[in-house]
Design a protein around this motif. Structure first.
Motif, PDB file in Angstrom:
ATOM      1  N   ASP A   1      48.626 -49.250  54.262  1.00  0.00           N
ATOM      2  CA  ASP A   1      47.380 -50.098  53.714  1.00  0.00           C
ATOM      3  C   ASP A   1      47.831 -51.487  54.183  1.00  0.00           C
ATOM      4  N   ASP A   2      49.186 -51.804  54.305  1.00  0.00           N
ATOM      5  CA  ASP A   2      49.612 -53.197  54.469  1.00  0.00           C
ATOM      6  C   ASP A   2      49.197 -53.620  56.026  1.00  0.00           C
ATOM      7  N   LEU A   3      49.062 -52.593  56.594  1.00  0.00           N
ATOM      8  CA  LEU A   3      48.621 -52.902  58.115  1.00  0.00           C
ATOM      9  C   LEU A   3      47.174 -53.266  58.350  1.00  0.00           C
ATOM     10  N   LYS A   4      46.526 -53.131  57.355  1.00  0.00           N
ATOM     11  CA  LYS A   4      44.969 -53.241  57.549  1.00  0.00           C
ATOM     12  C   LYS A   4      44.495 -54.831  57.773  1.00  0.00           C
ATOM     13  N   GLY A   5      43.907 -54.735  58.911  1.00  0.00           N
ATOM     14  CA  GLY A   5      43.372 -56.184  59.305  1.00  0.00           C
ATOM     15  C   GLY A   5      44.327 -56.975  59.706  1.00  0.00           C
ATOM     16  N   ARG A   6      45.607 -56.502  60.206  1.00  0.00           N
ATOM     17  CA  ARG A   6      46.662 -57.310  60.730  1.00  0.00           C
ATOM     18  C   ARG A   6      47.309 -56.874  61.918  1.00  0.00           C
ATOM     19  N   LEU A   7      46.934 -57.720  63.075  1.00  0.00           N
ATOM     20  CA  LEU A   7      47.223 -57.503  64.435  1.00  0.00           C
ATOM     21  C   LEU A   7      48.573 -57.959  64.590  1.00  0.00           C
ATOM     22  N   ALA A   8      49.119 -58.929  64.003  1.00  0.00           N
ATOM     23  CA  ALA A   8      50.405 -59.471  64.002  1.00  0.00           C
ATOM     24  C   ALA A   8      51.344 -58.967  62.887  1.00  0.00           C
ATOM     25  N   PHE A   9      52.426 -58.094  62.868  1.00  0.00           N
ATOM     26  CA  PHE A   9      53.147 -57.711  61.916  1.00  0.00           C
ATOM     27  C   PHE A   9      54.461 -57.658  62.074  1.00  0.00           C
TER      28      PHE A   9
ATOM     29  N   ARG B   1      60.968 -50.176  60.917  1.00  0.00           N
ATOM     30  CA  ARG B   1      60.324 -50.160  59.739  1.00  0.00           C
ATOM     31  C   ARG B   1      59.526 -48.710  59.503  1.00  0.00           C
ATOM     32  N   ARG B   2      59.534 -48.422  58.334  1.00  0.00           N
ATOM     33  CA  ARG B   2      59.196 -46.840  57.934  1.00  0.00           C
ATOM     34  C   ARG B   2      57.577 -46.625  58.068  1.00  0.00           C
ATOM     35  N   ASN B   3      56.591 -47.808  58.322  1.00  0.00           N
ATOM     36  CA  ASN B   3      55.332 -47.479  58.502  1.00  0.00           C
ATOM     37  C   ASN B   3      54.868 -47.735  60.052  1.00  0.00           C
ATOM     38  N   SER B   4      56.081 -47.634  60.784  1.00  0.00           N
ATOM     39  CA  SER B   4      55.748 -47.604  62.366  1.00  0.00           C
ATOM     40  C   SER B   4      55.588 -46.175  62.666  1.00  0.00           C
ATOM     41  N   GLN B   5      54.550 -45.875  63.339  1.00  0.00           N
ATOM     42  CA  GLN B   5      54.430 -44.406  63.648  1.00  0.00           C
ATOM     43  C   GLN B   5      55.574 -43.824  64.783  1.00  0.00           C
ATOM     44  N   ASN B   6      56.124 -44.867  65.636  1.00  0.00           N
ATOM     45  CA  ASN B   6      57.065 -44.342  66.507  1.00  0.00           C
ATOM     46  C   ASN B   6      58.281 -44.288  65.694  1.00  0.00           C
ATOM     47  N   VAL B   7      58.599 -44.899  64.673  1.00  0.00           N
ATOM     48  CA  VAL B   7      59.647 -44.967  63.966  1.00  0.00           C
ATOM     49  C   VAL B   7      59.492 -43.402  63.105  1.00  0.00           C
ATOM     50  N   GLN B   8      58.611 -43.353  62.674  1.00  0.00           N
ATOM     51  CA  GLN B   8      58.228 -41.893  61.889  1.00  0.00           C
ATOM     52  C   GLN B   8      58.697 -40.788  62.670  1.00  0.00           C
ATOM     53  N   LYS B   9      58.034 -40.975  64.098  1.00  0.00           N
ATOM     54  CA  LYS B   9      58.653 -39.481  64.766  1.00  0.00           C
ATOM     55  C   LYS B   9      59.983 -39.377  64.818  1.00  0.00           C
ATOM     56  N   VAL B  10      60.914 -40.396  64.838  1.00  0.00           N
ATOM     57  CA  VAL B  10      62.474 -40.432  64.982  1.00  0.00           C
ATOM     58  C   VAL B  10      62.864 -39.853  63.636  1.00  0.00           C
ATOM     59  N   MET B  11      62.552 -40.629  62.534  1.00  0.00           N
ATOM     60  CA  MET B  11      63.010 -40.239  61.117  1.00  0.00           C
ATOM     61  C   MET B  11      62.454 -38.724  60.731  1.00  0.00           C
TER      62      MET B  11
ATOM     63  N   ALA C   1      63.686 -52.982  60.449  1.00  0.00           N
ATOM     64  CA  ALA C   1      63.490 -53.928  61.385  1.00  0.00           C
ATOM     65  C   ALA C   1      62.202 -54.025  61.897  1.00  0.00           C
ATOM     66  N   GLY C   2      61.687 -55.146  62.118  1.00  0.00           N
ATOM     67  CA  GLY C   2      60.288 -55.155  62.596  1.00  0.00           C
ATOM     68  C   GLY C   2      59.290 -55.659  61.337  1.00  0.00           C
ATOM     69  N   GLY C   3      58.016 -56.081  61.735  1.00  0.00           N
ATOM     70  CA  GLY C   3      57.340 -56.348  60.454  1.00  0.00           C
ATOM     71  C   GLY C   3      57.860 -57.292  59.844  1.00  0.00           C
ATOM     72  N   PRO C   4      57.724 -57.266  58.562  1.00  0.00           N
ATOM     73  CA  PRO C   4      58.357 -58.174  57.413  1.00  0.00           C
ATOM     74  C   PRO C   4      59.805 -58.500  57.435  1.00  0.00           C
ATOM     75  N   PHE C   5      60.465 -57.521  58.092  1.00  0.00           N
ATOM     76  CA  PHE C   5      61.837 -57.249  58.141  1.00  0.00           C
ATOM     77  C   PHE C   5      62.399 -58.223  59.209  1.00  0.00           C
ATOM     78  N   GLY C   6      61.711 -58.542  60.069  1.00  0.00           N
ATOM     79  CA  GLY C   6      62.200 -59.336  61.130  1.00  0.00           C
ATOM     80  C   GLY C   6      63.154 -58.847  62.035  1.00  0.00           C
ATOM     81  N   LYS C   7      64.141 -59.243  62.656  1.00  0.00           N
ATOM     82  CA  LYS C   7      65.483 -58.874  63.385  1.00  0.00           C
ATOM     83  C   LYS C   7      64.847 -58.722  64.810  1.00  0.00           C
ATOM     84  N   LEU C   8      63.845 -58.517  65.319  1.00  0.00           N
ATOM     85  CA  LEU C   8      63.643 -58.129  66.507  1.00  0.00           C
ATOM     86  C   LEU C   8      63.803 -59.529  67.452  1.00  0.00           C
ATOM     87  N   SER C   9      63.762 -60.466  66.960  1.00  0.00           N
ATOM     88  CA  SER C   9      64.045 -61.605  67.987  1.00  0.00           C
ATOM     89  C   SER C   9      65.539 -62.028  67.720  1.00  0.00           C
ATOM     90  N   ASP C  10      66.308 -61.408  67.048  1.00  0.00           N
ATOM     91  CA  ASP C  10      67.671 -61.804  67.054  1.00  0.00           C
ATOM     92  C   ASP C  10      68.457 -61.261  68.170  1.00  0.00           C
TER      93      ASP C  10
END
Length: 215
Positions: free
Chosen positions: A207-215, A7-17, A32-41
């Motif tokens: 901002d969609d990450l604020k106050g969200r431990l699970a995403f 997902r684009r708002n993952s800092q580790n993904v941002q490094k790569v992109m 992938a990740g967050g609202p896009f899911g796929k990680l458990s596939d």
């Protein structure tokens, strides 16, 4: 074609992109990740058993862990500009990549960004957050004199060494937190913001990450 998962708002993904952009690499990006899911596939688990992003696929090769991906892309596609032939020359930027992972990310990403921004207010441990802020200030005292003498962390030109720490600055300077006076770091940040790929891939709303431990 290179395929990048995350997902684009993952800092580790941002490094790569950011590096993919700097290198001008044709690629396919898969959210992938967050609202896009796929990680458990099952298919994603076959790519990365940790079920974390980023992951890249390049032909038949799979690489995970953001800094491993950065080194792979630079060595494979960056030529000597990005991956000098001498180990000593590479060490000039490599040390900053490891420094960021070992010292800065635990203090800022885990301690401050997660501890303060991503944790709901009622659950925050402000004692721990304040200790992490103090650690961040001490770490920046290491970076500040380096950047007072040269424009980038490893020397006179932009390298891989600027990416891990540089990718966190949009959040570090964007949060309402106490920071020491850092004129050289701020000047470096301004230089990074002049890079189109930094603006496109790092200066992404979070901002969609604020106050969200699970995403």
């Amino acid at each position: 074609m290179l395929r990048v998962w995350g997902r684009r708002n993952s800092q580790n993904v941002q490094k790569v992109m950011w590096l993919v952009g700097e290198l001008g690499l044709p690629h396919e990006h898969i959210d992938a990740g967050g609202p896009f899911g796929k990680l458990s596939d099952a298919g994603f688990g076959a790519l990365n058993p940790n079920r974390l992003v980023p992951v890249i696929e390049d032909g038949g090769l799979v690489v995970w862990e953001s800094h491993a991906i950065l080194r792979y892309l630079a060595a494979t596609y960056g030529g000597e500009t990005w991956w000098p032939p001498g180990a000593g020359e590479r060490s000039a930027f490599d040390r900053w990549m490891d420094w960021c992972q070992a010292h800065w990310q635990p203090a800022f990403v885990s301690g401050v960004f997660w501890g303060l921004y991503r944790t709901p207010e009622a659950q925050r441990d402000m004692g721990a957050v304040n200790r992490s802020l103090a650690t961040c200030a001490e770490l920046m005292k290491i970076v500040e004199p380096v950047l007072a003498k040269r424009p980038f962390l490893a020397g006179d030109h932009f390298t891989l060494g600027d990416i891990p720490l540089g990718a966190s600055l949009y959040r570090y300077f964007g949060l309402d937190i106490d920071r020491p006076a850092l004129p050289a770091v701020e000047a470096w940040y301004e230089r990074l913001k002049q890079r189109p790929d930094y603006r496109e891939h790092v200066m992404v709303p979070f901002d969609d990450l604020k106050g969200r431990l699970a995403f």
